[in-house]
Design a protein around this motif. Structure first.
Motif, PDB file in Angstrom:
ATOM      1  N   ILE A 270       0.863  -1.176   0.000  1.00  0.00           N
ATOM      2  CA  ILE A 270       0.000   0.000   0.000  1.00  0.00           C
ATOM      3  C   ILE A 270       0.904   1.232   0.000  1.00  0.00           C
ATOM      4  CG2 ILE A 270      -1.796   1.232   1.298  1.00  0.00           C
ATOM      5  CD1 ILE A 270      -2.535  -1.482   2.562  1.00  0.00           C
ATOM      6  N   PRO A 271       0.608   2.259  -0.801  1.00  0.00           N
ATOM      7  CA  PRO A 271       1.523   3.398  -0.953  1.00  0.00           C
ATOM      8  C   PRO A 271       1.486   4.404   0.202  1.00  0.00           C
ATOM      9  CG  PRO A 271      -0.380   3.722  -2.346  1.00  0.00           C
ATOM     10  CD  PRO A 271      -0.535   2.352  -1.747  1.00  0.00           C
ATOM     11  N   HIS A 272       1.839   3.945   1.396  1.00  0.00           N
ATOM     12  CA  HIS A 272       1.980   4.791   2.584  1.00  0.00           C
ATOM     13  C   HIS A 272       0.746   5.671   2.799  1.00  0.00           C
ATOM     14  CE1 HIS A 272       4.946   7.309   5.223  1.00  0.00           C
ATOM     15  NE2 HIS A 272       4.063   6.623   5.937  1.00  0.00           N
ATOM     16  N   LEU A 273      -0.395   5.017   2.931  1.00  0.00           N
ATOM     17  CA  LEU A 273      -1.666   5.722   3.074  1.00  0.00           C
ATOM     18  C   LEU A 273      -2.132   5.838   4.526  1.00  0.00           C
ATOM     19  CD1 LEU A 273      -3.737   4.199   0.111  1.00  0.00           C
ATOM     20  CD2 LEU A 273      -2.390   6.305   0.144  1.00  0.00           C
ATOM     21  N   GLY A 274      -1.319   5.360   5.479  1.00  0.00           N
ATOM     22  CA  GLY A 274      -1.758   5.298   6.864  1.00  0.00           C
ATOM     23  C   GLY A 274      -2.435   6.553   7.383  1.00  0.00           C
ATOM     24  N   ALA A 275      -1.771   7.694   7.227  1.00  0.00           N
ATOM     25  CA  ALA A 275      -2.321   8.948   7.747  1.00  0.00           C
ATOM     26  C   ALA A 275      -2.841   9.851   6.639  1.00  0.00           C
ATOM     27  CB  ALA A 275      -1.252   9.680   8.555  1.00  0.00           C
ATOM     28  N   SER A 276      -3.033   9.282   5.458  1.00  0.00           N
ATOM     29  CA  SER A 276      -3.428  10.107   4.301  1.00  0.00           C
ATOM     30  C   SER A 276      -4.938  10.290   4.228  1.00  0.00           C
ATOM     31  CB  SER A 276      -2.901   9.472   3.008  1.00  0.00           C
ATOM     32  OG  SER A 276      -1.500   9.497   2.987  1.00  0.00           O
ATOM     33  N   THR A 277      -5.446  11.006   5.203  1.00  0.00           N
ATOM     34  CA  THR A 277      -6.844  11.431   5.174  1.00  0.00           C
ATOM     35  C   THR A 277      -6.866  12.909   5.540  1.00  0.00           C
ATOM     36  OG1 THR A 277      -7.339  11.032   7.519  1.00  0.00           O
ATOM     37  CG2 THR A 277      -7.568   9.160   6.007  1.00  0.00           C
ATOM     38  N   PRO A 278      -7.801  13.670   5.018  1.00  0.00           N
ATOM     39  CA  PRO A 278      -7.865  15.091   5.383  1.00  0.00           C
ATOM     40  C   PRO A 278      -8.119  15.276   6.871  1.00  0.00           C
ATOM     41  CG  PRO A 278      -9.794  14.429   4.086  1.00  0.00           C
ATOM     42  CD  PRO A 278      -8.805  13.316   3.995  1.00  0.00           C
ATOM     43  N   GLU A 279      -8.868  14.342   7.480  1.00  0.00           N
ATOM     44  CA  GLU A 279      -9.130  14.461   8.908  1.00  0.00           C
ATOM     45  C   GLU A 279      -7.835  14.320   9.714  1.00  0.00           C
ATOM     46  OE1 GLU A 279     -12.823  12.662   6.976  1.00  0.00           O
ATOM     47  OE2 GLU A 279     -10.652  12.360   6.844  1.00  0.00           O
ATOM     48  N   ALA A 280      -7.003  13.340   9.349  1.00  0.00           N
ATOM     49  CA  ALA A 280      -5.747  13.132  10.071  1.00  0.00           C
ATOM     50  C   ALA A 280      -4.805  14.307   9.872  1.00  0.00           C
ATOM     51  CB  ALA A 280      -5.082  11.839   9.595  1.00  0.00           C
ATOM     52  N   GLU A 281      -4.724  14.826   8.645  1.00  0.00           N
ATOM     53  CA  GLU A 281      -3.851  15.962   8.384  1.00  0.00           C
ATOM     54  C   GLU A 281      -4.290  17.180   9.166  1.00  0.00           C
ATOM     55  OE1 GLU A 281      -3.380  16.606   4.215  1.00  0.00           O
ATOM     56  OE2 GLU A 281      -2.596  14.592   3.836  1.00  0.00           O
ATOM     57  N   ASP A 282      -5.601  17.394   9.267  1.00  0.00           N
ATOM     58  CA  ASP A 282      -6.116  18.516  10.055  1.00  0.00           C
ATOM     59  C   ASP A 282      -5.785  18.334  11.533  1.00  0.00           C
ATOM     60  OD1 ASP A 282      -7.138  19.563   7.744  1.00  0.00           O
ATOM     61  OD2 ASP A 282      -9.238  19.171   8.218  1.00  0.00           O
ATOM     62  N   ASN A 283      -6.023  17.134  12.052  1.00  0.00           N
ATOM     63  CA  ASN A 283      -5.768  16.865  13.470  1.00  0.00           C
ATOM     64  C   ASN A 283      -4.297  17.077  13.815  1.00  0.00           C
ATOM     65  OD1 ASN A 283      -8.441  16.166  13.844  1.00  0.00           O
ATOM     66  ND2 ASN A 283      -8.088  13.969  13.680  1.00  0.00           N
ATOM     67  N   CYS A 284      -3.410  16.563  12.967  1.00  0.00           N
ATOM     68  CA  CYS A 284      -1.973  16.692  13.206  1.00  0.00           C
ATOM     69  C   CYS A 284      -1.540  18.158  13.150  1.00  0.00           C
ATOM     70  CB  CYS A 284      -1.184  15.880  12.183  1.00  0.00           C
ATOM     71  SG  CYS A 284      -1.271  14.088  12.412  1.00  0.00           S
ATOM     72  N   ALA A 285      -2.062  18.885  12.175  1.00  0.00           N
ATOM     73  CA  ALA A 285      -1.684  20.286  12.008  1.00  0.00           C
ATOM     74  C   ALA A 285      -2.111  21.120  13.212  1.00  0.00           C
ATOM     75  CB  ALA A 285      -2.306  20.840  10.728  1.00  0.00           C
ATOM     76  N   VAL A 286      -3.337  20.924  13.655  1.00  0.00           N
ATOM     77  CA  VAL A 286      -3.846  21.684  14.799  1.00  0.00           C
ATOM     78  C   VAL A 286      -3.043  21.363  16.061  1.00  0.00           C
ATOM     79  CG1 VAL A 286      -5.806  21.949  16.363  1.00  0.00           C
ATOM     80  CG2 VAL A 286      -6.168  21.987  13.890  1.00  0.00           C
ATOM     81  N   MET A 287      -2.793  20.079  16.289  1.00  0.00           N
ATOM     82  CA  MET A 287      -2.051  19.666  17.478  1.00  0.00           C
ATOM     83  C   MET A 287      -0.626  20.227  17.458  1.00  0.00           C
ATOM     84  SD  MET A 287      -1.661  15.754  18.842  1.00  0.00           S
ATOM     85  CE  MET A 287      -0.916  15.349  20.411  1.00  0.00           C
ATOM     86  N   ALA A 288       0.030  20.154  16.291  1.00  0.00           N
ATOM     87  CA  ALA A 288       1.394  20.671  16.160  1.00  0.00           C
ATOM     88  C   ALA A 288       1.424  22.178  16.397  1.00  0.00           C
ATOM     89  CB  ALA A 288       1.954  20.340  14.778  1.00  0.00           C
ATOM     90  N   ALA A 289       0.468  22.895  15.824  1.00  0.00           N
ATOM     91  CA  ALA A 289       0.423  24.348  15.963  1.00  0.00           C
ATOM     92  C   ALA A 289       0.206  24.757  17.417  1.00  0.00           C
ATOM     93  CB  ALA A 289      -0.680  24.922  15.080  1.00  0.00           C
ATOM     94  N   LYS A 290      -0.705  24.090  18.104  1.00  0.00           N
ATOM     95  CA  LYS A 290      -0.993  24.428  19.505  1.00  0.00           C
ATOM     96  C   LYS A 290       0.215  24.175  20.398  1.00  0.00           C
ATOM     97  CE  LYS A 290      -6.028  23.873  19.461  1.00  0.00           C
ATOM     98  NZ  LYS A 290      -7.187  23.095  19.981  1.00  0.00           N
ATOM     99  N   GLN A 291       0.932  23.071  20.147  1.00  0.00           N
ATOM    100  CA  GLN A 291       2.128  22.774  20.941  1.00  0.00           C
ATOM    101  C   GLN A 291       3.212  23.809  20.690  1.00  0.00           C
ATOM    102  OE1 GLN A 291       1.434  17.903  21.045  1.00  0.00           O
ATOM    103  NE2 GLN A 291       2.978  18.761  19.701  1.00  0.00           N
ATOM    104  N   LEU A 292       3.354  24.225  19.451  1.00  0.00           N
ATOM    105  CA  LEU A 292       4.355  25.224  19.093  1.00  0.00           C
ATOM    106  C   LEU A 292       4.042  26.561  19.765  1.00  0.00           C
ATOM    107  CD1 LEU A 292       6.875  25.328  17.300  1.00  0.00           C
ATOM    108  CD2 LEU A 292       5.434  26.059  15.403  1.00  0.00           C
ATOM    109  N   ILE A 293       2.792  26.974  19.689  1.00  0.00           N
ATOM    110  CA  ILE A 293       2.378  28.238  20.295  1.00  0.00           C
ATOM    111  C   ILE A 293       2.591  28.217  21.806  1.00  0.00           C
ATOM    112  CG2 ILE A 293       0.366  29.686  20.804  1.00  0.00           C
ATOM    113  CD1 ILE A 293      -0.701  28.860  18.003  1.00  0.00           C
ATOM    114  N   ASP A 294       2.215  27.117  22.447  1.00  0.00           N
ATOM    115  CA  ASP A 294       2.335  27.024  23.901  1.00  0.00           C
ATOM    116  C   ASP A 294       3.790  27.116  24.336  1.00  0.00           C
ATOM    117  OD1 ASP A 294       1.351  26.843  26.476  1.00  0.00           O
ATOM    118  OD2 ASP A 294       1.222  24.654  26.467  1.00  0.00           O
TER     119      ASP A 294
END
Length: 388
Positions: A270-294
């Motif tokens: 399978i071509p590395h599809l594990g986290a390839s969903t828009p929901e996962a990308e959104d969740n990761c982005a939000v979590m990363a941004a909040k940790q960076l800001i904090d």
């Protein structure tokens, strides 16, 4: 204005996380923070102004985390943010490894142009693709973190008998596990008894490169199905190919294609599809941004891969965040410098992880530049941040 550099395309949902005091762009020269996904940073030259890096995802193999620790740069990841997406692909892999769906779909494509014969040919040929049901079968889950625990629980709901192995199982993850999951103390106890095995551990070359190899495979049940949505390097490709070709391994479902694996009997790439969903990308982005800001605004460290987690509520307008080596007497020297300034420490936290530590001080008033210089000169001090 605080500049945040994006080294990959990051979900636009972060625009709702960063306020107007931040400039988030792919072209900034002296960023205080960096966000990325798969960009390889091993040859990247950091600006001295950069204090933190946030990876929108779990793996950090593309980031020289040890080198950045030496420079006083905190690296964050987002464990669990993409767990549901990976869990769903693992369950898909479980079914693909059981029902020969991929082979049968490829075969059906060869019937194109057969006209009215298709129906008869399907009924005649479908017996070549008979598979097995997963209900009642035994599933072994190697690694019971955010993803592994979700997979284990879903498998229980699907009627499987689930065995889990994780020598570093946290209390938090243990509480999330179904009571029906049988946690074993030794990997071999799982390997020798399970019909299906799925891998959910972080890749650490010195510890688990080629963990699934001929030695372990020999101890597995004949026809075992192995699912790898963790990292390709955890499985020895040469050994798994031999096992698949002989039928010792019934199916190897891998989310990390390699040239030698493609087209091999009983291997599904399978071509590395594990986290390839828009929901996962959104969740990761939000979590990363909040940790960076904090971290930028408060110095709080949550989900760092190279420094200890360390956080506390703000009690004063002035905070010192000191990154240093985990050596004796350093804390006394830091507090001694502050005390000599006649400044009261209102709140303090000190946490360590391996050879590194973080000390946070909320102080009654601003610390002079001279005192900050004195702290910076203490042996073992890596970086001193003043937040006000």
């Amino acid at each position: 204005m605080k500049d945040i550099l994006t080294l990959n395309a990051i979900s636009p949902v972060i625009n709702d996380v960063f306020d107007s005091t931040y400039n988030v762009a792919k072209e900034v020269t002296a960023p205080i923070g960096i966000m990325l996904r798969s960009f390889k940073m091993h040859d990247y030259v950091l600006d001295k102004n950069t204090v933190a890096i946030a990876r929108a995802g779990a793996g950090t193999n593309n980031i020289p985390v040890d080198e950045y620790a030496k420079q006083g740069v905190v690296v964050f990841n987002t464990p669990g943010a993409n767990a549901n997406a990976v869990k769903e692909l693992v369950i898909t892999g479980l079914l693909l490894g059981s029902r020969r769906v991929v082979d049968s779909i490829d075969w059906v494509k060869t019937l194109k142009g057969k006209g009215e014969e298709v129906g008869k040919l399907v009924e005649k040929g479908k017996s070549d693709f008979v598979g097995a049901e997963i209900m009642g079968k035994k599933l072994g889950v190697i690694g019971l973190g955010a993803i592994g625990a979700k997979v284990a629980n879903v498998a229980i709901d699907l009627g499987m008998q689930v065995y889990g192995y994780d020598p570093f199982l946290s209390v938090g993850n243990a509480l999330k596990l179904s009571s029906s999951v049988k946690v074993v103390k030794e990997l071999e106890d799982l390997i020798k008894t399970c019909d299906y095995i799925t891998i959910h551990i972080p890749y650490i070359a010195s510890q688990n490169k080629g963990l699934i190899n001929s030695g372990l495979i020999r101890k597995m049940k004949d026809g075992v199905v192995i699912i790898n949505c963790a990292r390709g390097e955890i499985v020895d490709n040469e050994d798994i190919i031999k096992a698949c070709e002989t039928g010792k391994v019934g199916r190897y479902v891998c989310d990390f294609p390699a040239d030698e694996l493609i087209g091999v009997k009983n291997v599904i790439c399978i071509p590395h599809l594990g986290a390839s969903t828009p929901e996962a990308e959104d969740n990761c982005a939000v979590m990363a941004a909040k940790q960076l800001i904090d971290y930028i605004e408060n110095g709080n460290v949550v989900n760092s891969v190279n420094y200890p987690n360390c956080s506390m509520p703000r009690k004063t307008a002035y905070r010192l965040v000191i990154l240093h080596k985990n050596i004796s007497n350093i804390l006394a020297q830091i507090t001694g410098v502050v005390g000599n300034e006649g400044i009261n420490i209102e709140n303090m936290s000190n946490q360590s992880k391996g050879e590194y530590a973080i000390t946070m001080l909320d102080v009654s008033k601003e610390v002079s530049d001279q005192a900050i210089s004195h702290i910076s000169q203490v042996e073992g001090i890596i970086r001193v941040r003043v937040i006000k």
